[in-house]
Design a protein around this motif. Sequence first.
Motif, PDB file in Angstrom:
ATOM      1  N   ARG B 173       0.844  -1.199   0.000  1.00 58.13           N
ATOM      2  CA  ARG B 173       0.000   0.000   0.000  1.00 58.13           C
ATOM      3  C   ARG B 173       0.879   1.248   0.000  1.00 58.13           C
ATOM      4  N   ALA B 174       1.934   1.203   0.806  1.00 56.75           N
ATOM      5  CA  ALA B 174       2.849   2.347   0.854  1.00 56.75           C
ATOM      6  C   ALA B 174       3.550   2.522  -0.497  1.00 56.75           C
ATOM      7  N   ARG B 176       2.277   1.771  -3.449  1.00 57.99           N
ATOM      8  CA  ARG B 176       1.322   2.361  -4.393  1.00 57.99           C
ATOM      9  C   ARG B 176       1.077   3.827  -4.064  1.00 57.99           C
ATOM     10  N   ALA B 177       0.993   4.145  -2.774  1.00 61.32           N
ATOM     11  CA  ALA B 177       0.784   5.538  -2.377  1.00 61.32           C
ATOM     12  C   ALA B 177       1.981   6.389  -2.803  1.00 61.32           C
ATOM     13  N   ALA B 179       4.042   5.758  -5.226  1.00 65.71           N
ATOM     14  CA  ALA B 179       4.040   5.864  -6.677  1.00 65.71           C
ATOM     15  C   ALA B 179       3.104   6.987  -7.116  1.00 65.71           C
ATOM     16  N   GLU B 180       1.978   7.118  -6.431  1.00 62.49           N
ATOM     17  CA  GLU B 180       1.033   8.152  -6.834  1.00 62.49           C
ATOM     18  C   GLU B 180       1.465   9.541  -6.392  1.00 62.49           C
ATOM     19  N   ASN B 181       1.942   9.665  -5.161  1.00 57.97           N
ATOM     20  CA  ASN B 181       2.337  10.997  -4.672  1.00 57.97           C
ATOM     21  C   ASN B 181       3.296  10.871  -3.496  1.00 57.97           C
ATOM     22  N   ALA B 183       5.218  12.981  -1.967  1.00 59.81           N
ATOM     23  CA  ALA B 183       5.202  14.026  -0.944  1.00 59.81           C
ATOM     24  C   ALA B 183       4.077  13.790   0.052  1.00 59.81           C
ATOM     25  N   ILE B 184       2.907  13.404  -0.472  1.00 59.86           N
ATOM     26  CA  ILE B 184       1.770  13.158   0.414  1.00 59.86           C
ATOM     27  C   ILE B 184       2.010  11.878   1.225  1.00 59.86           C
ATOM     28  N   ALA B 185       2.570  10.858   0.579  1.00 63.08           N
ATOM     29  CA  ALA B 185       2.887   9.636   1.315  1.00 63.08           C
ATOM     30  C   ALA B 185       3.842   9.963   2.459  1.00 63.08           C
ATOM     31  N   GLY B 186       4.751  10.915   2.211  1.00 61.46           N
ATOM     32  CA  GLY B 186       5.673  11.347   3.256  1.00 61.46           C
ATOM     33  C   GLY B 186       4.933  11.911   4.461  1.00 61.46           C
ATOM     34  N   MET B 188       2.263  10.914   5.571  1.00 61.43           N
ATOM     35  CA  MET B 188       1.705   9.785   6.329  1.00 61.43           C
ATOM     36  C   MET B 188       2.817   9.021   7.055  1.00 61.43           C
ATOM     37  N   VAL B 190       5.624   7.836   5.425  1.00 62.93           N
ATOM     38  CA  VAL B 190       6.335   6.925   4.527  1.00 62.93           C
ATOM     39  C   VAL B 190       7.663   7.566   4.106  1.00 62.93           C
TER      40      VAL B 190
END
Lengths: 236, 307
Positions: B173-174, B176-177, B179-181, B183-186, B188, B190
């Motif tokens: 999940r991390a 895929r997140a 891969a999509e964005n 900065a936003i995953a960061g 959270m 990640v």
Amino acid sequence: MAASLLDVLNLEVHYGGIAAVKGVSLAIEPGEMVCLIGANGAGKTTTLKALARMLPAQGEIHYRGERIDALPSHALIGRGLALVPEGRGVFSRLTIAENLAMGAYHRRDGEIAADLDRIHGLLPRLRERTSQLAGTLSGGEQQMLAIGRALMGRPKLLLLDEPSMGLAPLMVQKVFEVIRAVAAQGVTILLVEQNARLALEVCQRGYVMESGRITLADSSKALAADARVRAAYLGA
Amino acid sequence: MDIFLQQLINGLTLGSIYALVALGYTMVYGILGLINFAHGEVVMIGALSSLTFVRLLENSGLPGTLVLLIGLLLAALVCMTLGFAIERVAYRPLRSAPRLAPLITAIGVSIVLQQLAMLIWGRGYHSVPALLPAGRHEFLGASFTNVQVVIVVVAALTMVGLTLLVNRTRLGRAMRATAENPAIAGLMGVDADRIISLTFVIGSALAALAGVLVSANYGIAHYHMGFILGLKAFTAAVLGGIGNLAGAMVGGVLLGVIEALGAGYIGDLTGGVLGSHYQDVFAFFVLIVVLVFRPSGLMGEKVAERA
Ligand SMILES: Nc1ncnc2c1ncn2[C@@H]1O[C@H](COP(=O)(O)OP(=O)(O)OP(=O)(O)O)[C@@H](O)[C@H]1O
Ligand SMILES: [Mg+2]
């Protein structure tokens, strides 16, 4: 002076050679709900991104007695600092359930399921669509999801960047009800809004930002009565 | 002998290997928007290093299958370390550079790895010992070997495993997140750098497996085997839609089958002018057709502009 939850001293951010934030200082006490208002391009988003360590910045950021201005962005949520970004930033190719799970990514405790239940209670529309891709949600629903996702991280300080942006008035009301409920649960909030009327209505205190600087700081009541604020932001 | 069925079986075997390699291209592309052209060379290093380990263990008295397994595991470790190092040394410093820079670096890394392999293993072709119990099976007028069965089954199980990892786990999940964005995953929590490293490491493990399987299939390995294989796997990834995991799997198998059928019928089709050694033409013909008519691939989204 008792340490504030967040103490920002002389924050400066540059894009290339251009200064977007030019020495911003502000302080937020635990449990407060504070807004940062200003026109397009004033530097509000830049300020929040710098606080979330998404942009390189000069100046000092003290959060819960610790300097966080040298930490990487991904170290903040574990300390209780969350940002709901401008434009919501949901993971459109992940489902609602997965987006909410991402909010709890850093957590290892056993209360994630209980928090999910609580957030579903606060945002019932999300419960009905857990396996829907977030990209297919309406703007308002995405905003709810972005807030719910941030709450899954158990923030102590929530930075909200224009939660009302692009939403119909009815949806704005709903989103702000949720924000009020979150504040009532004891989460400290720094709210960035262009909708100054609404922001001053829900927050106790506010800062006014103009071309990279804080030009006014006062209680919401005083700001709402200020002639300059009324002329520039309240259309009066 | 049924030539259609026979070539279908051969194509499926080859295609499963293409799919494993294509996954490495597609995973890295999905997360970084970067085409890691050095990936084919990692497959080659996997094949040759496993061969070295197998040679060391050959006379140890251990059963052949176990020797193969140990060789594979050690080769996977070599490749995982290599993949990790490639990202650190060649790509990470160029994260914010213009797109062309890492592409050129990738080509540089390919050349370095090939030359390195030539120094270590020489210019010659190495024969790969047959370690699996030999066996040939007849099926409706076509035949297949134990090695082919192992290749298809192992590749299929690996792909199921990877799909579960990416779609069902916290790490996936991390990924895929991120891969999509990123900065936003960061936000959270990640650590995108860690996820990117892991992506290279996982892709390289798949490359090692593909290297071992492909050398077992042909019975030979050499220092320039990674080039064409890498190019074809990249084609497979584009065919399926680069960035899309299922696309890489489908594209790999499809390309293998097209190529095998093409090789089987090219003589008949051209009245004997072209022989089966022209089979490589099909892969690149497919690549061109896909790029012209469906640049985003069979299952992909937006590719042309980023590639
Ligand atoms: N990535 C960027 N590169 C260069 N300049 C930027 C970038 N992002 C913002 N700016 C500039 O920095 C200034 C502040 O922008 P910022 O987005 O912080 O404003 P804002 O107060 O959030 O505005 P809005 O209310 O429209 O969201 C603007 O002049 C903007 O053009
Ligand atoms: Mg903004």
